[in-house]
Write a protein that holds these residues in place. Structure first.
Motif, short mmCIF file in Angstrom:
data_model
loop_
_atom_site.label_atom_id
_atom_site.label_comp_id
_atom_site.label_asym_id
_atom_site.label_seq_id
_atom_site.Cartn_x
_atom_site.Cartn_y
_atom_site.Cartn_z
N GLN A 355 8.20 3.41 1.55
CA GLN A 355 7.61 3.12 0.46
C GLN A 355 8.66 2.40 -0.50
O GLN A 355 8.10 1.63 -1.51
CB GLN A 355 7.18 4.47 -0.40
CG GLN A 355 5.75 5.12 0.26
CD GLN A 355 5.40 6.34 -0.26
OE1 GLN A 355 6.33 6.87 -1.05
NE2 GLN A 355 4.19 6.78 0.00
N ASN A 358 8.94 -1.30 0.71
CA ASN A 358 7.64 -2.06 0.35
C ASN A 358 7.59 -2.15 -0.90
O ASN A 358 6.76 -3.54 -1.52
CB ASN A 358 6.44 -1.27 0.82
CG ASN A 358 6.58 -1.15 2.56
OD1 ASN A 358 7.15 -1.84 2.99
ND2 ASN A 358 5.78 -0.12 3.06
N ARG A 359 7.82 -1.49 -1.92
CA ARG A 359 7.54 -1.61 -3.39
C ARG A 359 8.51 -2.84 -3.81
O ARG A 359 8.31 -3.64 -4.60
CB ARG A 359 7.95 -0.36 -4.14
CG ARG A 359 7.73 -0.54 -5.73
CD ARG A 359 7.95 0.71 -6.27
NE ARG A 359 9.47 1.20 -6.42
CZ ARG A 359 9.80 2.18 -5.48
NH1 ARG A 359 8.94 3.05 -4.98
NH2 ARG A 359 10.93 2.55 -5.44
N GLU A 361 9.63 -5.17 -1.88
CA GLU A 361 9.13 -6.42 -1.35
C GLU A 361 8.18 -6.83 -2.13
O GLU A 361 7.98 -8.32 -2.30
CB GLU A 361 8.89 -6.11 0.12
CG GLU A 361 8.79 -7.55 1.09
CD GLU A 361 8.72 -7.32 2.54
OE1 GLU A 361 8.58 -8.23 3.13
OE2 GLU A 361 8.66 -6.08 2.80
N ARG A 362 7.14 -6.11 -2.52
CA ARG A 362 5.98 -6.57 -3.19
C ARG A 362 6.31 -7.20 -4.69
O ARG A 362 5.58 -7.96 -5.07
CB ARG A 362 5.01 -5.27 -3.54
CG ARG A 362 4.31 -5.03 -2.30
CD ARG A 362 2.86 -4.06 -2.58
NE ARG A 362 3.49 -2.76 -3.24
CZ ARG A 362 3.65 -1.69 -2.65
NH1 ARG A 362 3.72 -1.82 -1.35
NH2 ARG A 362 4.40 -0.61 -3.19
N ALA A 363 7.55 -6.75 -5.20
CA ALA A 363 7.97 -7.05 -6.48
C ALA A 363 8.50 -8.46 -6.26
O ALA A 363 8.91 -9.20 -7.56
CB ALA A 363 8.98 -6.04 -7.15
N GLY A 364 8.68 -9.07 -5.39
CA GLY A 364 8.99 -10.31 -5.15
C GLY A 364 10.59 -10.53 -4.50
O GLY A 364 11.08 -11.74 -4.54
N ARG A 422 12.95 -12.50 -7.66
CA ARG A 422 11.75 -13.56 -7.34
C ARG A 422 12.30 -15.01 -7.79
O ARG A 422 11.91 -16.01 -7.22
CB ARG A 422 10.65 -13.16 -8.08
CG ARG A 422 9.23 -14.21 -8.00
CD ARG A 422 8.12 -13.83 -8.72
NE ARG A 422 7.66 -12.58 -8.74
CZ ARG A 422 6.87 -12.09 -7.97
NH1 ARG A 422 6.19 -12.97 -7.06
NH2 ARG A 422 6.56 -10.70 -8.07
#
Length: 586
Positions: A355, A358-359, A361-364, A422
């Motif tokens: 988790q 993944n968090r 990675e989703r944040a860029g 990002r």
């Protein structure tokens, strides 16, 4: 009684005398109660006086004798020889003096004869064990100690004389100089009763003189220090011995360590001398068949210079080798090692790591993995400056499990794992040193405190994904101190001893974050590899612990410049759990 017991016996006797002298100096009622015993020892055996300076001198001399210092043996023999000389001179003078001039002539003559005889017996005992006092001291230490003692006693005399001016009590003005000199010299010079200033004045002068003696004899008796510099030639020889066995082997190339090789040159012990402790890091290097010879050379050097031998962070095989050499072994904790083939983010037990990754990675955030040798020098310098800026502590920490340098050209095979935001800015980094040809060992962990949580999990998981092209099969992460105590103490049915030990560690974790280290590692479900501490005597454990804390950067001996600097500088905030300041040596 064996000759090898002479240093211990001499040290015990002087320690008892030092404690007794300090006690009767500090506690006046005890001084009056013990006056007959004090007079008996002082008249018939050895000088004994209620004075802190004298007690400090005896205590330091006892410690130096316990460490088998040759200079301490010589000093004690010289003092006893002076007592014999005084007895030889005084005996005929007392014997032929008219009884009218010396009323208690018989008692005085017996005191002189008995004290001289006892001193002669003690000289003979020390001479019998002279070969046991072999530890060297620093060159020119006697000259430095003498200059230090004269300067500090001079300060004590000036301060004491000023005190008698402002707080004279009933002390006669004409007797101030000689009275202060007597107090400064620990009562060696006897003065007539010309009165006394307040008791606290005499105590303060004695305390200052005791400090002067502590410092001066500390200079005289301190161990020969090893220059902690790894020569280029030695580093090249060390690199040839690194091998695949120990995940901490590469840290032996730290340039603030020294090294001693076996006679064949096939094995070596990497160490640093800290606070009189020769502290080895990890297992010996090279051929295990030559380890015993390297350890023997290392312990022989320690014996020669009066160092206390200890090895921190050694593995099971290294611990057995140190144990064969006569050292005791204590388990310190466990090293977390990830086997790449077995590591997976799938499954309920890896949910937390999955988790977090993944968090992020989703944040860029993006991952970048490179060998140090593939990074341009200008970029590496920028990375090093950023890593320094993210460090929570004033100086780099680590000794047994940290390299202490980033971007050195000789470390081209080290691996850098970066997390980029990002916008492409660096947000966190991990640096790993080689563990043979197929492994990596964590060296450095830094992150921007304003970045997303979970960056470490994101980078560890990403490194394992990239292990194929790196040729990596195993990754050593952090070291969890007393890991088994946290794990076993929390189990149902754990005994009262292990539960009490776990509660103690949880209490200590308020300052040293021991539990946080364990939890930061256990989430990866690694293979736990035990690490040990090897040491000589149980009584040395405190000293070894302090030396280890100094070497790892968790403790600095107080000095006047540092204390003044600390007084001017605001205290830094505590490190957050999981930060680099919370990880011993990483």
């Amino acid at each position: 009684m064996a000759r090898g017991d002479v240093p211990r016996v001499a040290s015990i006797v002087l320690t008892v005398l030092a404690v007794y002298s300090a006690a009767i100096a500090i506690v006046p009622p005890l001084r009056e109660m013990a006056r007959p015993l004090t007079a008996l020892v002082d008249d018939f055996a050895v000088p004994l006086t209620p004075n802190l300076a004298y007690a400090a001198f005896l205590g330091l001399l006892a410690g130096a004798l316990a460490r088998r210092k040759r200079v301490a043996w010589r000093l004690l023999v010289l003092l006893l020889a002076f007592s014999v000389l005084l007895s030889v001179i005084a005996t005929p003078l007392v014997a032929i003096a008219p009884m009218a001039e010396i009323p208690d002539q018989g008692r005085l003559l017996s005191e002189v004869l008995v004290s001289g005889a006892i001193a002669l017996i003690l000289i003979g005992y020390l001479w019998w064990g002279r070969a046991e006092f072999f530890a060297k001291t620093q060159p020119a230490s006697f000259r430095k100690a003498t200059a230090t003692l004269i300067a500090l006693l001079g300060v004590s005399y000036v301060v004491g004389f000023l005190l008698t001016i402002f707080f004279p009590g009933d002390l006669m003005r004409s007797a101030r100089a000689i009275w202060v000199l007597s107090r400064v010299l620990g009562g060696v010079i006897e003065v007539e009763d010309y009165g006394h200033p307040p008791a606290w004045v005499a105590f303060l002068i004695g305390l200052m003189s005791a400090v002067a003696l502590l410092v001066a004899f500390g200079v005289l008796f301190r161990s020969q220090r090893q220059r902690a510099v790894l020569a280029p030639g030695d580093e090249e020889r060390l690199r040839a011995l690194l091998g695949e066995r120990d995940s901490l082997a590469y840290f032996a190339t730290r340039r603030d360590r020294s090294v001693i090789f076996s006679p064949s040159g096939k094995a070596a012990v990497s160490f640093r001398v800290v606070n009189g402790v020769t502290l080895a890091g990890g297992d010996p290097l090279g051929d295990p068949e030559a380890w015993d010879h390297a350890i023997k050379a290392w312990i022989g050097q320690a014996r020669e210079f009066g160092w206390t031998p200890a090895a921190i962070g050694c593995g099971a095989e290294g611990a057995r080798a140190y144990q064969r050499a006569g050292l005791k072994v204590l388990e310190l904790g466990d090293e977390a090692v990830i086997e790449v083939k077995r590591f997976s983010l799938q499954g309920r037990e890896m949910r937390g790591v999955r988790q977090a990754a993944n968090r992020v990675e989703r944040a860029g955030y993006q991952l970048r993995v490179r060998r140090h040798g593939d990074i341009a020098p200008e970029e590496m310098r920028l990375i090093s400056r950023r890593a320094d800026a993210w460090r929570d502590t004033e100086t780099e920490r680590g000794f047994s499990m940290a390299l202490g340098r980033l971007g050195d050209p000789l470390d081209a095979n080290c691996v850098l794992v970066e997390s980029l935001s990002r916008d492409g800015d660096e947000a966190a980094l991990l640096s790993f040193v080689p563990w043979g040809e197929r492994g990596l060992s964590l060296d450095l962990m830094r992150r921007d405190r304003t970045a997303e949580n979970g960056l470490v999990e994101f980078m560890v998981a990403g490194l394992v994904r990239n292990a194929g092209w790196l040729g990596v099969e195993r990754v050593s992460l952090n070291f969890a101190v007393f890991r088994s105590a946290f794990e076993e103490g929390a189990r149902m049915g754990a005994g009262p001893v292990i539960r009490a030990w776990r509660r103690t560690l949880l209490f200590l974790s308020r300052w040293w974050q021991l539990e946080a280290l364990y939890r930061a590692n256990v989430k990866y479900h690694p293979e736990w590899v035990p690490r040990f501490l090897a040491y000589g005597d149980t009584r040395d454990l405190v000293r070894v612990g302090i030396a280890s804390a100094i070497a790892e950067g968790f403790f600095k001996p107080p000095t006047l410049p540092r204390m003044l600097s600390s007084a001017r500088t605001p205290t830094a905030s505590s490190a957050a759990p999981g930060s680099d300041a919370a990880r011993p040596g990483r």
